[in-house]
Design a protein around this motif. Structure first.
Motif: not given
Length: 281
Positions: A133-145, A150-154
């Motif tokens: 989820a941390t990697k996902l958050s970085f990628n979202v920010k890199a694309n300026e979206l 993002i929800v970190n949950s099962a």
């Protein structure tokens, strides 16, 4: 050669870790499917020792910081220079556009969520693995979206805490289904306990009033996400379109397909690993 990162680097700006020619060539070799599975696994382990990541690259106009030694999707992006599961993206694209709502259960590093957001959708990306989820958050920010939450949950049938099995060479294949950790997928699995919530509860917390497209890819746990949701959610919240991973269907505790059919969902597309269902008007 990139430095090896034990934890995701979310501080350095995108572009800090270029994927050099040698890196790409090494991972292309590790991804050669004309080699036997055993030989490919040995080559991959060797390549991962020297070229684990992170690397920053663009695929189909989208930016990702990837860790190919740790994740199948990352390896595919690096080896192929494109997003994984392009056939699935092609099937989903007609259903995505400005103002559509896309819910991604098992979001991994964001190859679906970021793609959907670039198509104009408002995205709720749900990922159980905290590090992923941390990697996902970085990628979202890199694309300026700004359109991706993002929800970190099962996600599962009830509020619970359950053992979550992970294998270090493929964090995207983390699962709650212990039977998947043996046989064909045997490896260096470990488990930790994570909190699980029903999709209805998460949707309510996020204020969703409709879902246009729901994608569920949770390694054999798909039935325990989709069926409780359809049984307890208001019909107005039922997705118009569902992309369901079916390659782990033998590990489901209930077969989703008959109930989806009974609720007027029709199969309108399929790939080797997934099916697309559309709700009849």
């Amino acid at each position: 050669m990139s430095q090896v990162a034990s934890l995701p680097d979310i501080r350095s700006p995108f572009g800090t870790y270029p994927a050099e020619r040698m890196v790409r060539a090494a991972w292309r070799l590790a991804d050669r499917h004309d080699l036997s599975k055993g030989l490919r696994r040995r080559i991959r382990a060797l390549v991962a020792r020297f070229f684990k990541g992170p690397y920053d690259l663009e695929a189909e106009g989208l930016k990702f910081r990837i860790y190919p030694g740790e994740n199948y999707d990352d390896r595919k992006i690096l080896a192929k220079g494109r997003l994984p599961e392009r056939a699935e993206h092609k099937l989903l694209e007609p259903h995505l556009g400005e103002g559509t709502v896309f819910v991604d259960v098992g979001a991994n590093i964001g190859s679906y969520s970021i793609f959907a957001a670039k198509c104009g959708a408002d995205v709720l990306a749900i990922e159980a693995n905290p590090q992923t989820a941390t990697k996902l958050s970085f990628n979202v920010k890199a694309n300026e979206l700004d359109s991706v939450r993002i929800v970190n949950s099962a996600v599962g049938p009830r509020e619970d805490t359950m053992p979550f099995f992970q294998e270090p060479s493929n964090c995207g294949f983390a699962t709650f289904v212990e039977d998947l950790t043996t046989g064909e997928w045997a490896g260096d699995w470990t488990s930790s306990f994570v909190k699980m919530r029903p999709l209805t509860a998460i949707a309510d917390d996020q204020g969703l009033t409709r879902i246009d497209v729901l994608k569920v890819d949770v390694e054999g746990f798909e039935d325990r996400v989709v069926l409780p949701f359809l049984r307890h959610a208001e019909k107005s919240l039922w997705p118009r379109v569902i992309l369901l991973e079916t390659n782990c269907r033998p590990y489901w505790s209930e077969d989703c397909l008959p109930e989806l059919a009974n609720r007027a969902y029709k199969i309108t597309g399929r790939t080797n690993d997934n099916m697309i269902f559309e709700l009849a008007a």
